[in-house]
Design a protein around this motif. Structure first.
Motif, PDB file in Angstrom:
ATOM      1  N   GLY A 146     -30.644   0.315  37.430  1.00  0.00           N
ATOM      2  CA  GLY A 146     -31.051   0.072  36.050  1.00  0.00           C
ATOM      3  C   GLY A 146     -30.770   1.266  35.155  1.00  0.00           C
ATOM      4  N   TRP A 147     -31.083   2.449  35.656  1.00  0.00           N
ATOM      5  CA  TRP A 147     -30.776   3.656  34.881  1.00  0.00           C
ATOM      6  C   TRP A 147     -29.276   3.749  34.597  1.00  0.00           C
ATOM      7  N   ALA A 148     -28.480   3.380  35.599  1.00  0.00           N
ATOM      8  CA  ALA A 148     -27.025   3.513  35.470  1.00  0.00           C
ATOM      9  C   ALA A 148     -26.470   2.638  34.357  1.00  0.00           C
ATOM     10  N   ARG A 149     -27.181   1.581  33.997  1.00  0.00           N
ATOM     11  CA  ARG A 149     -26.714   0.741  32.893  1.00  0.00           C
ATOM     12  C   ARG A 149     -26.936   1.383  31.533  1.00  0.00           C
ATOM     13  N   GLN A 150     -27.724   2.462  31.503  1.00  0.00           N
ATOM     14  CA  GLN A 150     -28.045   3.132  30.234  1.00  0.00           C
ATOM     15  C   GLN A 150     -27.248   4.414  30.012  1.00  0.00           C
ATOM     16  N   VAL A 151     -26.615   4.949  31.061  1.00  0.00           N
ATOM     17  CA  VAL A 151     -25.878   6.210  30.955  1.00  0.00           C
ATOM     18  C   VAL A 151     -24.501   6.033  31.566  1.00  0.00           C
ATOM     19  N   ARG A 152     -23.623   6.973  31.274  1.00  0.00           N
ATOM     20  CA  ARG A 152     -22.281   6.956  31.874  1.00  0.00           C
ATOM     21  C   ARG A 152     -22.263   7.713  33.191  1.00  0.00           C
ATOM     22  N   TYR A 153     -23.049   8.790  33.281  1.00  0.00           N
ATOM     23  CA  TYR A 153     -23.015   9.641  34.474  1.00  0.00           C
ATOM     24  C   TYR A 153     -24.409   9.750  35.079  1.00  0.00           C
ATOM     25  N   LEU A 154     -24.490   9.532  36.377  1.00  0.00           N
ATOM     26  CA  LEU A 154     -25.736   9.688  37.120  1.00  0.00           C
ATOM     27  C   LEU A 154     -25.862  11.111  37.633  1.00  0.00           C
ATOM     28  N   VAL A 155     -27.086  11.600  37.859  1.00  0.00           N
ATOM     29  CA  VAL A 155     -28.389  10.988  37.656  1.00  0.00           C
ATOM     30  C   VAL A 155     -29.056  11.733  36.507  1.00  0.00           C
ATOM     31  N   PRO A 156     -29.435  11.055  35.418  1.00  0.00           N
ATOM     32  CA  PRO A 156     -30.135  11.769  34.349  1.00  0.00           C
ATOM     33  C   PRO A 156     -31.463  12.319  34.856  1.00  0.00           C
ATOM     34  N   SER A 157     -31.869  13.452  34.336  1.00  0.00           N
ATOM     35  CA  SER A 157     -33.096  14.091  34.819  1.00  0.00           C
ATOM     36  C   SER A 157     -34.360  13.423  34.308  1.00  0.00           C
ATOM     37  N   THR A 158     -34.238  12.521  33.334  1.00  0.00           N
ATOM     38  CA  THR A 158     -35.364  11.722  32.835  1.00  0.00           C
ATOM     39  C   THR A 158     -34.910  10.270  32.695  1.00  0.00           C
ATOM     40  N   ASP A 159     -35.796   9.364  32.968  1.00  0.00           N
ATOM     41  CA  ASP A 159     -35.545   7.932  32.819  1.00  0.00           C
ATOM     42  C   ASP A 159     -34.943   7.660  31.436  1.00  0.00           C
ATOM     43  N   PRO A 160     -33.715   7.140  31.373  1.00  0.00           N
ATOM     44  CA  PRO A 160     -33.089   6.926  30.061  1.00  0.00           C
ATOM     45  C   PRO A 160     -33.749   5.829  29.237  1.00  0.00           C
ATOM     46  N   TYR A 161     -34.635   5.028  29.844  1.00  0.00           N
ATOM     47  CA  TYR A 161     -35.409   4.042  29.083  1.00  0.00           C
ATOM     48  C   TYR A 161     -36.644   4.668  28.433  1.00  0.00           C
ATOM     49  N   SER A 162     -36.994   5.893  28.846  1.00  0.00           N
ATOM     50  CA  SER A 162     -38.212   6.526  28.349  1.00  0.00           C
ATOM     51  C   SER A 162     -38.021   7.063  26.929  1.00  0.00           C
TER      52      SER A 162
END
Length: 428
Positions: A327-343
């Motif tokens: 789910g996070w990967a659908r919000q960013v281009r590169y994994l892994v963001p250090s904070t939930d990108p939905y937050s």
């Protein structure tokens, strides 16, 4: 010259350029000393082309170990004016000067990996054998002085200890720290090297330094600080890294013929329970915990996936974590963001509030591979290597654009490229 070969040479050049004669600085100017978990990753990088120098990195780190076993997060091997707070602000009267807090205890795990992959096995075994009692003393310190009631969770007393200094996971706990009205004046050095929009806020720094004064007033007495320190949290980064390190310390104990198995197994039983108590079924994620209120800190961070690296998760929870990260990967281009990108707290370029960190990616990918998800592990590896190829060996990266952020020519990012970039599979 092919891109990969060229970048490998550049990564080696960075480690050599940042070598200060036995220890490797993260990057010149911004971080001119030796940091604990940086040293572990950097040693893994050195191991790819200079095994003797890799072992020296860890031996030099342990020159800063305290008599009680604590391994400090910074060792100030020589004076350097470009960093604050330096040894004078910490007020630790020992040689070499150090800070008075620790950091994620990666060393035992990396010693195992280095021993397993060493070409010079005789040297590696001798070095591991000499380091083992020091690592055991360090892990005993954690248990004795940061989990005296055997809860299975380590009490963290400063955001800097977590490695993720300004993570949104610490917002409420840090906000409760009242800035010391007598806080000595100071001038930050970090924002002279890096765009302030990529660094912690001034209000956070005031509280970071207030906590340092709390430490000094307590005479660095850990058990007193467990009662009095206004900032007390359970950090997934610390607990999961320590659990894995204890697993590897147990392996080293058996391999090298030490007799500490029962003690270490007891630690592992407790931390297995402690880490799994941080699971949130509704969110499909592990959360850090505020130890003053007892409440879960309900913001997803990259460390939320580290129980896979620790090996404490059930297969069912591992699958939930995979779905969460997808789910996070659908919000960013590169994994892994250090904070939930939905937050709503997600900030894609501010330090630990959104950017991608190569070193945490390495640990997360290892966890997914261990649980039978090599595709996700490979995706994380490929993203990490692509970021290095696009923008160089930056401290951290923008998860949407890939822009390199923070310090440049960064040792641990170069080290990850060396340790990971040559692998045929998703991991080492």
């Amino acid at each position: 010259m092919p891109v990969q070969e060229s970048l490998t040479e550049e990564a080696r050049r960075i480690l050599r350029a940042n070598d200060r004669g036995g220890f490797t600085i993260p990057t010149a100017g911004l971080y001119p000393f030796q940091w604990l978990w940086d040293a572990g990753f950097t040693a893994l990088g050195w191991m790819q082309f200079d095994e003797g120098r890799a072992w020296q990195e860890l031996e030099t780190l342990f020159l800063g170990q305290w008599p009680n076993g604590m391994l400090p997060h910074i060792v100030f091997h020589r004076p350097e004016p470009t960093y604050f707070p330096g040894p004078e602000r910490w007020g630790v009267t020992r040689t070499p000067p150090t800070s008075a807090i620790t950091q994620p205890p990666v060393v035992a795990t990396f010693v195992r990996w280095m021993l397993e992959q060493a070409q010079n096995q005789a040297q590696a075994e001798a070095k591991a054998r000499s380091l083992y009692p020091k690592m055991l003393a360090y892990h005993r310190w954690f248990k004795r002085e940061r989990d005296p009631e055997n809860t299975g969770l380590i009490t963290v007393l400063h955001p800097w200890e977590t490695g993720a200094d300004n993570s949104p996971a610490w917002d409420e706990a840090l906000a409760r720290v009242e800035v010391d009205p007598a806080l000595p004046p100071y001038i930050r050095r970090d924002t002279a090297h890096v765009d302030p929009t990529q660094r912690p806020h001034q209000s956070e720094y005031d509280r970071f330094l207030t906590l340092l004064e709390v430490y000094k007033r307590a005479g660095f007495d850990q058990l007193r600080l467990l009662r009095e320190c206004p900032f007390r949290v359970a950090s997934l980064l610390i607990d999961c890294v320590l659990h894995r390190a204890n697993r590897d310390l147990l392996w080293l104990s058996r391999r090298l013929g030490f007799a500490d198995e029962a003690e270490i197994e007891g630690w592992l039983e407790a931390s297995q329970r402690g880490i799994e108590s941080l699971w949130d079924e509704e969110a499909g994620l592990y959360f850090n915990r505020d130890l003053r209120s007892g409440a879960a800190i309900r913001v997803g961070v990259s460390a939320s996936f580290l129980p896979l690296y620790a090996g404490t998760s059930s297969p069912q929870r591992a699958l939930r974590l995979l779905r969460t990260l997808e789910g996070w990967a659908r919000q960013v281009r590169y994994l892994v963001p250090s904070t939930d990108p939905y937050s709503p707290r997600f900030e894609p370029q501010r330090y630990w509030r959104g950017p991608v960190w190569a070193v945490v990616n390495y640990l997360i990918a290892l966890g997914f591979a261990d649980y039978g998800y090599p595709e996700m592990a490979l995706r994380i590896r490929q993203d990490t290597l692509k970021l290095c190829e696009m923008t160089g060996f930056s401290e951290y990266f923008h998860p949407l654009t890939g822009q390199g952020l923070g310090g440049g020519t960064f040792s641990w990012t170069a080290a990850i490229y060396l340790a990971w970039g040559q692998a045929e599979g998703p991991l080492r």
